[in-house]
Design an enzyme around this catalytic site. Structure first.
Site, short mmCIF file in Angstrom:
data_model
loop_
_atom_site.label_atom_id
_atom_site.label_comp_id
_atom_site.label_asym_id
_atom_site.label_seq_id
_atom_site.Cartn_x
_atom_site.Cartn_y
_atom_site.Cartn_z
N ASP A 34 0.91 -1.16 -0.14
CA ASP A 34 -0.16 -0.18 -0.02
C ASP A 34 0.81 1.33 -0.10
O ASP A 34 0.28 2.30 0.45
CB ASP A 34 -0.87 -0.04 1.46
CG ASP A 34 0.01 -0.06 2.41
OD1 ASP A 34 -0.71 0.66 3.50
OD2 ASP A 34 1.20 -0.77 2.68
N LYS A 147 -6.39 -0.62 6.88
CA LYS A 147 -5.11 -0.40 7.83
C LYS A 147 -4.94 1.19 8.15
O LYS A 147 -5.30 1.94 7.19
CB LYS A 147 -3.95 -0.84 6.89
CG LYS A 147 -2.59 -0.63 7.77
CD LYS A 147 -1.44 -0.41 6.63
CE LYS A 147 -0.73 0.81 7.04
NZ LYS A 147 0.35 1.08 6.06
N GLU A 188 -2.24 -0.06 13.79
CA GLU A 188 -0.89 -0.02 13.71
C GLU A 188 -0.29 1.21 14.46
O GLU A 188 -0.28 2.20 14.03
CB GLU A 188 -0.36 0.09 12.22
CG GLU A 188 1.12 -0.12 12.04
CD GLU A 188 1.55 0.35 10.53
OE1 GLU A 188 0.57 0.16 9.51
OE2 GLU A 188 2.73 0.65 10.23
N GLU A 190 2.99 2.44 15.37
CA GLU A 190 4.50 2.18 15.15
C GLU A 190 5.13 3.09 15.76
O GLU A 190 4.96 4.49 15.86
CB GLU A 190 4.60 2.27 13.58
CG GLU A 190 6.45 2.11 13.44
CD GLU A 190 6.79 2.08 12.17
OE1 GLU A 190 5.95 2.37 10.99
OE2 GLU A 190 7.86 1.97 11.89
N LYS A 230 -0.84 -4.53 14.18
CA LYS A 230 0.33 -4.36 13.38
C LYS A 230 1.58 -3.49 14.17
O LYS A 230 1.41 -2.27 14.13
CB LYS A 230 0.29 -3.88 12.07
CG LYS A 230 1.30 -3.63 11.07
CD LYS A 230 1.05 -3.29 9.67
CE LYS A 230 2.32 -3.03 8.78
NZ LYS A 230 2.07 -3.14 7.32
N SER A 301 3.43 -8.23 8.52
CA SER A 301 2.92 -7.62 7.37
C SER A 301 3.85 -6.67 6.85
O SER A 301 4.24 -5.72 7.38
CB SER A 301 1.69 -6.74 8.01
OG SER A 301 1.00 -5.77 7.07
N TYR A 364 13.31 -8.86 31.76
CA TYR A 364 12.71 -8.01 31.13
C TYR A 364 11.62 -7.20 31.63
O TYR A 364 11.20 -7.57 32.52
CB TYR A 364 12.18 -8.74 29.85
CG TYR A 364 13.22 -9.05 28.88
CD1 TYR A 364 13.73 -10.06 28.84
CD2 TYR A 364 13.91 -8.22 27.96
CE1 TYR A 364 14.88 -10.67 28.34
CE2 TYR A 364 14.87 -8.71 27.06
CZ TYR A 364 15.44 -10.06 27.08
OH TYR A 364 16.53 -10.39 26.49
#
Lengths: 364, 364
Positions: A34, A147, A188, A190, A230, A301, A364
């Site tokens: 995309d 998305k 998503e 990010e 995502k 993805s 962690y």
């Protein structure tokens, strides 16, 4: 609390949940094809190809016309608006070619970033205006998922509480609107890898961001079983001097996810960011071998990490079609293996040799 | 965002996580024997026994003198403050008797509910003052986990946004303080079954409450792997005319948890609320047979549902002590089976016939 007003009927929920599961079934992942016109410009410039609509169409045609067996590794393809309405050289719509291969068609829905005043160059995402009508039209035109990419960055005072909250809220509005129109929203958020921060700091930020995203999705009555996530993998910043193994990336990533992502989410499809094709595959494989509870599918993805070799092989020449397709199919297959923890890199003896490098998660 | 300031060292995290896993090891659950003096008054008056410190000691002795059969089904016991410092007839501290059986000792640390002004009879829970010092002392005195109960109720306008937010916040503060002192916090956001609401309404409210709880825990930097959750099962209100099967209760409960409780939480230990002993076991069993993926242990933290028969058999008579202890062991073993989905019920056909009664979760 007022009585609840169900956002979706049982039938709507069933449809969304089935689409989501179909995309990530059996190690399948998503081809993110995309790229906007501008972004395609960057890609094509690197192989000295002019950024015309025809060139963009030709490249996508080469990818989409591979053998039907591609549907064993690719469950969904994200398209840009232009591409949804393009056809192959025989006049067949791309979206029909994909659907006939059993691949679910998706569409990029956001309209890019907008600045957040009063922040250290942080942004939110636009695209909510008229989104419901756009979704309804895309659904009619054969699309089953959407998305929307929100962007956060790590820096002094970043991501700020405002940036996290605002981007989470926009993602939740987008997700709610998609579901009302029968589209599965890929969410998503990010956290970009720019910077010199270490792995631990990225993990900390990713956990804060994802916790806020899922609170927002809950507040907006989004049906989690009918969504996909995502996210970025948890990695050190590009400029960090310390190097980490795929196992360390995997442990930090899965730890962050299992502290924030409810089990109801059927699949997590990582973005590849700036990773090389091989790193993206190695990391995904390590993630799937990580010994923590992983109740969601962990898949891919990928944009660049599926197409870089293919683009290089193509060079804009029709004669290179076969080589281009082989390069793409190969990356699709190895990522499908990685999404099942079955990828054996060239030159290594077995999967077992990678297993032992996991550090216990309590650090962690 | 400023750099993270780790709340716990790696060693502290490991200790907390190990304790939590020990409590909810497969087939094990918790005996909630932390009834306050006031609550014990109600229990004892029901069997015609005077509410003295000695009678409370004698009664807890009945429970704690259970033989090694309880080792495989009881992972933890929650004490009330008074009981933590009591001894059996031979002068052996109760704490030691429990620890010698390999069972983890816990302590109730909240100080009861107080009203939230401006709400429809809603409350928050007090007990934060000096909590750190109290936890440090309890840890020295043998306690490795704690419990704090918040209460919410369902009505036309409740739970209100304030009640949800405030209770989630105090739970998170309590949890954070516990962990600083090496104590695993059991987080208990109980939604009472009072009312005539149906199963769906309870599920909706439970999802909203749990989402707020986990956002608060994240905001307060609580280490989820070193916590346990003690929620209500999702059930209709007591006065609801519709009857639901254990499978419906199970599906609604597990769906709600899957949408809100991160996989990092090692165990969910249900409260029994007003359920009968058998109901509490049947529901827990159905929960463990629910066909949805469940990444946490799903077990019990029962008070009345483990003690009702024992209390009745005892009736304050030393001669009845052994028989009463047997009643307790019986319920403990049954719930140990239910926590693995292996309870066949008291004579009815459990297994396969019940399995088919699960309605697909998209109906929830």
């Amino acid at each position: 609390m007022a009585h609840q007003f169900p956002a979706l009927t049982a039938e709507q929920k069933k449809e969304l949940s089935e689409i989501a599961q179909r995309i990530v079934a059996n190690g399948k992942g998503i081809l993110a094809a995309d790229e906007s016109v501008g972004t395609m410009g960057n890609r094509l410039q690197r192989i000295n190809v002019e950024n015309t609509e025809e060139n963009r169409r030709q490249f996508r045609e080469i990818l989409f016309s591979v053998d039907n067996s591609i549907s064993q590794s690719i469950g969904g393809v994200i398209l840009f608006h232009e591409t949804l309405y393009q056809k192959d050289s025989q006049g067949k719509l791309f979206r029909n070619i994909l659907k006939e291969k059993g691949i679910v068609v998706g569409i990029k829905l956001d309209q890019g970033t907008a600045p957040l005043a009063g922040t250290n160059k942080e942004t939110t995402i636009q695209g909510l205006d008229g989104l419901s009508q756009r979704c309804a039209q895309y659904k009619k035109d054969g699309v089953d998922f959407g998305k929307w990419r929100a962007v956060l960055r790590i820096d002094k005072q970043c991501p700020s509480p405002l940036a996290i909250q605002e981007n989470a809220n926009a993602l939740a509005r987008y997700a709610s609107i998609c579901q009302q129109n029968g589209l599965v929203p890929i969410v998503e958020p990010e956290v970009i890898p720019d910077g010199d921060h270490d792995l631990e700091h990225c993990q900390y930020v990713t956990e804060k961001v994802l916790a806020t995203v899922y609170k927002a999705l809950n507040d907006h009555h989004v049906y989690l079983e009918g969504t996909l996530l995502k996210p970025n993998m948890v990695t050190a910043g590009h400029a960090c001097t310390k190097k980490y193994t795929p196992q360390q990336v995997a442990m930090a990533t899965v730890t962050a996810l299992h502290r924030t992502v409810p089990a109801a989410v059927p699949g997590i499809c990582f973005l590849s960011g700036g990773m090389s094709e091989e790193d993206a595959t190695l990391n995904l494989n390590a993630i799937n071998l990580c010994p923590l509870p992983k109740p969601w599918k962990l898949s891919f993805s990928y944009g660049r990490a599926l197409q870089a070799s293919a683009l290089a092989a193509w060079g804009g020449k029709a004669a290179n079609k076969k080589a281009t397709q082989e390069a793409f199919v190969k990356r699709a297959m190895v990522n499908c293996q990685a999404a099942q923890g079955k990828y054996i890199p060239m030159g290594s003896s077995s999967a077992a040799s990678t297993q032992s490098l996991f550090t216990a998660n309590y650090t962690y | 965002m400023p750099h993270s300031y780790p709340a716990l060292s790696a060693e502290q995290k490991k200790e907390l996580s190990d304790i939590a896993l020990q409590i909810v090891a497969p087939g094990k659950g918790i005996l909630a024997a932390d009834e306050s003096v006031g609550s014990m008054a109600k229990r004892l008056s029901q069997i015609g026994v005077e509410n003295t410190e000695e009678n409370r000691r004698l009664y807890r002795q009945v429970l704690f003198s259970a033989d090694d059969r309880v080792k495989k089904c009881i992972g933890g016991v929650i004490f009330f403050h008074e009981t933590l410092y009591q001894k059996d007839d031979n002068g052996v501290p109760f704490v030691r008797t429990i620890q010698d059986k390999g069972i983890v000792v816990g302590i109730k640390v909240d100080k009861g509910v107080v009203p939230l002004a401006g709400t429809d009879g809603e409350t928050t829970t007090q007990g934060l003052d000096g909590l750190s010092e109290r936890c440090a002392q309890y840890k020295k005195d043998g306690a490795d986990f704690a419990k704090w109960r918040c209460v919410l109720k369902i009505s036309e306008r409740t739970p209100s946004a304030l009640a949800i937010l405030e209770n989630a916040n105090v739970l998170a503060r309590y949890a954070s303080i516990c962990q600083q002192n090496g104590i695993v916090p059991i987080v208990e956001p109980e939604i009472l079954p009072d009312g005539d609401h149906d199963l769906k309404r309870c599920q909706y409210v439970t999802e909203k409450v749990l989402a707020a709880v986990y956002k608060a825990l994240n905001d307060h930097h609580v280490y989820l792997e070193g916590t346990l959750l003690k929620p209500n099962m999702v059930t209709p209100g007591h006065a609801c005319p519709i009857k639901y099967s254990p499978e419906e209760v199970a599906m609604a409960t597990v769906t709600a948890l899957r949408r809100t409780v991160p996989p990092a939480v090692p165990g969910v230990t249900f409260l029994s609320g007003g359920q009968s002993e058998e109901e509490a076991s049947l529901n827990l069993n159905a929960i463990n047979r629910c066909p949805l993926p469940r990444p946490w242990a799903l077990t019990f933290s029962y008070g009345r549902a483990l003690q009702a028969s024992a209390l009745n058999a005892w009736r304050g008579q030393r001669d009845n002590a052994e028989a009463a202890t047997e009643e307790f062991i019986k319920r403990a073993e049954v719930n140990g089976l239910a926590a693995q989905g292996k309870y066949e019920g008291s004579g009815e056909d459990g297994g396969a016939a019940a399995q088919s009664l699960y309605i697909a979760n998209h109906a929830y």
